[in-house]
Design an enzyme around this catalytic site. Structure first.
Site, PDB file in Angstrom:
ATOM      1  NE  ARG A 123      -2.891   0.426   3.157  1.00 43.25           N
ATOM      2  CZ  ARG A 123      -4.314  -0.094   2.868  1.00 43.25           C
ATOM      3  NH1 ARG A 123      -4.781  -0.132   1.700  1.00 43.25           N
ATOM      4  NH2 ARG A 123      -4.061  -1.191   3.517  1.00 43.25           N
ATOM      5  CE1 TYR A 124       0.408   3.963   4.472  1.00 44.96           C
ATOM      6  CE2 TYR A 124       0.969   1.883   4.987  1.00 44.96           C
ATOM      7  CZ  TYR A 124      -0.079   3.049   5.357  1.00 44.96           C
ATOM      8  OH  TYR A 124      -0.793   3.526   6.177  1.00 44.96           O
ATOM      9  NE  ARG A 127       5.870   2.116   5.903  1.00 45.99           N
ATOM     10  CZ  ARG A 127       5.463   3.065   4.971  1.00 45.99           C
ATOM     11  NH1 ARG A 127       5.781   3.639   3.968  1.00 45.99           N
ATOM     12  NH2 ARG A 127       4.150   3.543   5.776  1.00 45.99           N
ATOM     13  CB  CYS A 136      -3.246 -16.092  16.174  1.00 46.43           C
ATOM     14  SG  CYS A 136      -3.267 -14.917  14.849  1.00 46.43           S
ATOM     15  CB  CYS A 140      -7.834 -10.782  19.070  1.00 43.58           C
ATOM     16  SG  CYS A 140      -6.019 -11.128  19.366  1.00 43.58           S
ATOM     17  CB  CYS A 143      -8.954 -10.549  14.112  1.00 44.91           C
ATOM     18  SG  CYS A 143      -7.638 -11.049  12.716  1.00 44.91           S
ATOM     19  NE  ARG A 145      -4.159  -8.192   7.996  1.00 39.01           N
ATOM     20  CZ  ARG A 145      -3.037  -7.359   8.734  1.00 39.01           C
ATOM     21  NH1 ARG A 145      -2.688  -8.636   9.711  1.00 39.01           N
ATOM     22  NH2 ARG A 145      -2.955  -6.781   8.495  1.00 39.01           N
ATOM     23  CG  ASP A 304      -9.152  -1.300  11.224  1.00 34.34           C
ATOM     24  OD1 ASP A 304      -9.140  -0.232  11.194  1.00 34.34           O
ATOM     25  OD2 ASP A 304      -8.337  -2.233  11.642  1.00 34.34           O
ATOM     26  CG  ASP A 341      -5.206   0.721   9.364  1.00 32.51           C
ATOM     27  OD1 ASP A 341      -5.141   1.737   7.586  1.00 32.51           O
ATOM     28  OD2 ASP A 341      -4.786   0.038   9.327  1.00 32.51           O
ATOM     29  CE  LYS A 348      -0.826   0.430  10.205  1.00 32.68           C
ATOM     30  NZ  LYS A 348      -0.400   0.176   8.736  1.00 32.68           N
TER      31      LYS A 348
END
Ligand SMILES: *Cc1c(COP(=O)(O)O)cnc(C)c1O
Ligand code: SF4
Length: 395
Positions: A123-124, A127, A136, A140, A143, A145, A304, A341, A348
């Protein structure tokens, strides 16, 4: 020489063996035992804590959305009776997860639209985010994702490692690769090392980082062997994920110190959540404890717009209030950047209290943390010679 610093340890507790006190816990410190003994279904969960109807229904439905899994280490932080327990709210499903707002999404940060290769989000300019696994240690409930993480949701993560390495080799502008997922530290040392070694063979990649919640979910994974392997690939940073001061137990602190002692700079990402950490007091305690573990608070995320997260969301005003309560009142090192975000994929965006009251070509008017007002003149007005006598005293 070792100084006695035991007075600094008093806020760090161990909760083990906790709910496992009647079991054989001889392998408690073995991370594979922790994974094998995760709480993943209703019956063992109800044996240990008193669930509300909302939680019970949430657990029964979690298999079709984001799986439930909680390591014994993390589970011990949960209060048996209090459904408002800030640790419990993060990992025990609730029926509210099936409620949707029309602005909620399955991919709130628009990652899928920025994937030139499956698993690689670019996206950037300089990076990339490299999603290396969908698993995981624990899951969470908020999450971002959850569409791919845990394997229970609507999509699956189909990372193509060879295509990703080829893309990175061709894209010489990429100097920073962030391994995430899922949790990259869930891989064996050998598997993770294979990825790091391959990335290090690409000359223009300067900087490696890993985003991981393993230090708080499964501190037993932070073995001396893992740290020894990681330090070969410096410069390598790790961003951990902690939301509430209780998560920083003595085991977590030891794991973080081990990483730091191997030269790995540590940052923390927190998510602002209603009923978990939506007060200045809780946040300040969290950030102070992180600094004691040698972790620098990095980002505080506004929640999010992931489907079914409205019961955990606060307004942006709450985040601004918290930032206002930190700046000036505590160490700058204890203050993360609060970000949203941008929904749909804008990246961000820093948000926070306004300190500039007005600004024109001549001057900027600012206020400090106490509300006092100051002026900073802008350069640009022609300078005039100092009075002669004043200049003379400077000779
Ligand atoms: C967060 C993120 C990064 C890293 O951002 P930094 O601000 O450099 O930490 C990179 N790529 C994507 C897609 C991200 O979401
Ligand atoms: S550890 Fe990270 S990727 Fe895994 S469930 Fe939690 S937020 Fe999602």
């Amino acid at each position: 020489m070792q100084f006695d610093k035991s007075h600094l340890e008093k806020d760090f507790l161990s909760y083990a063996p906790g709910y496992w006190r009647d079991r054989d816990v001889s392998r408690w410190d073995d991370w594979t035992w922790q994974l094998q003994n995760r709480i993943t279904s209703l019956a063992p969960l109800e044996e240990k804590i008193n669930l509300t109807e909302e939680e019970r229904a949430g657990v029964l439905l979690s298999g079709t959305k984001l799986a439930m899994a909680i390591t014994p280490h993390f589970f011990n932080l949960i209060d048996r009776d209090d459904p408002g327990c800030p640790v419990r709210r993060q990992v025990i499903p609730r029926i509210e997860e099936t409620l949707h707002q029309d602005y909620e999404m399955s991919d709130p940060c628009g990652e899928d639209a920025h994937m030139p290769v499956p698993g690689l989000v670019h996206r950037y300019p300089d990076r990339v985010l490299f999603l290396v696994t969908d698993r995981c240690a624990s899951y969470c409930r908020y999450c971002t994702r959850s569409r791919v993480v845990s394997g229970a949701g609507e999509q699956s993560l189909e990372t193509d490692f060879e295509d990703a390495y080829r893309y990175l080799e061709e894209h010489t502008e990429v100097r920073d690769v962030l391994l995430s997922g899922g949790d990259p530290l869930l891989f064996s040392d050998a598997k993770l090392e294979g990825i790091l070694k391959r990335l290090r063979s690409i000359e223009h990649i300067q900087f490696l980082r890993i985003g991981s919640r393993i230090p708080t979910f499964l501190p037993q994974r932070i073995t001396p062997e893992l740290c020894g392997m990681l330090q070969k690939y410096h410069p390598l940073f790790i961003s951990i994920h902690a939301n509430h001061p209780r998560e920083l137990t003595i085991e977590v602190k030891e794991g973080l110190e081990r990483l730091a002692n191997h030269g790995i700079p540590l940052g923390n990402q927190s998510v602002l959540m209603r009923g978990v950490n939506d007060s200045v007091e809780v946040m300040r305690a969290l950030f102070h404890k992180l600094l004691q573990c040698r972790v620098r608070p990095y980002y505080l995320y506004q929640m999010d717009l992931i489907h079914g997260s409205s019961h955990l969301r606060t307004g942006v005003q709450k985040g601004i209030e918290i930032m206002e309560g930190l700046r000036g009142h505590t160490s700058g090192y204890a203050i993360p950047q609060y970000v949203i975000d941008a929904p749909g994929g804008g990246g961000k965006v820093p948000v926070g209290p306004e300190y500039i009251l007005s600004r024109n070509d001549d001057r900027v008017v600012i206020r400090n943390y106490e509300g006092k007002i100051y002026e900073y003149p802008e350069p640009g007005r022609p300078a005039t010679p100092r009075p002669a006598e004043e200049a003379a005293t400077l000779q």
